[in-house]
Enzyme design. Sequence first.
Site, PDB file in Angstrom:
ATOM      1  N   ALA A   1       0.875  -1.174   0.000  1.00 15.91           N
ATOM      2  CA  ALA A   1       0.000   0.000   0.000  1.00 15.91           C
ATOM      3  C   ALA A   1       0.908   1.218   0.000  1.00 15.91           C
ATOM      4  O   ALA A   1       1.723   1.399   0.909  1.00 15.91           O
ATOM      5  CB  ALA A   1      -0.906  -0.004   1.228  1.00 15.91           C
ATOM      6  N   SER A   2       0.797   2.040  -1.021  1.00 18.24           N
ATOM      7  CA  SER A   2       1.714   3.171  -1.183  1.00 18.24           C
ATOM      8  C   SER A   2       1.579   4.165  -0.040  1.00 18.24           C
ATOM      9  O   SER A   2       0.519   4.303   0.575  1.00 18.24           O
ATOM     10  CB  SER A   2       1.441   3.883  -2.510  1.00 18.24           C
TER      11      SER A   2
END
Length: 276
Positions: free
Chosen positions: A70-71
Amino acid sequence: MKLDELLRRVPREAFVPDVIWVRRDDGLAVPLRRADDPDRWLELVRSDDSIITQVDDGATERGIWPTSSASAPHIVVTMLEALNVAPGMKVLEIGTGTGYNAALLAELVGPHNVTSVEIDAVLAEQARAALARAGCHVRVVTADGTHGHAANAPYDRLIATAAACRLPYAWVQQTRPGGLILAPWGPTFHPDDPLAVLTVREDGTAEGRFTCPAWFMPMRDQRMPQDVRHRTRKRWEEMGEPAVTRFGLTVTATTQHIWLDRPDNLVPPTLPRNVD
């Protein structure tokens, strides 16, 4: 809608899986289960850091190489700003991951205008479930994102959340003239893993410049050996360490070139043989 308001409306914890991965001192990534330590899990998920959500393509219980994440929220905001979307635009996302970015895009353009492609069947199904729980009816397609998704083309915007070292021409073909392609780039010419922002032209080409650093995991069919990064840094230093914003990319149906300052000043990328 302001992007900070958007992040408040769409909390990341609604999409991050219950098992995430954290680095030990010895470099190995080990699972952190929400049920075992909910406070630590939530602290990490609500931070401004990226979160590892898969290692070794899901094949191990511990590993060194992260293969999905998840960025970090600040990178998400940077990319959405660069994408410059407006309500009603059709968007193709390459790399669904957790589904979080697809949910943000849906808030900006409408869920029926977002198509997201994920190569990993397990990740795709997890994203579908998270999006369904959030009431966000985005189309998630399990497929190889290098082919785009022609069925819903043309798109006004295409955004990749995995790094490329060669831009698939299908992405250009499926983006309407005047549309934008946003893609993180691998370390083939600059060590900062920059973000490419390209405009598609009427003649079927795409061109634009690289912007800020935006480190992303590579697309699965474009993974590079570690020595490419070392060779890239050495050559960049020999060039005088030019700023990443001085570089650009031109893509045609048969060729693509990285250039410095102007499109006729070509810079050959540092690539392994299988992708050169």
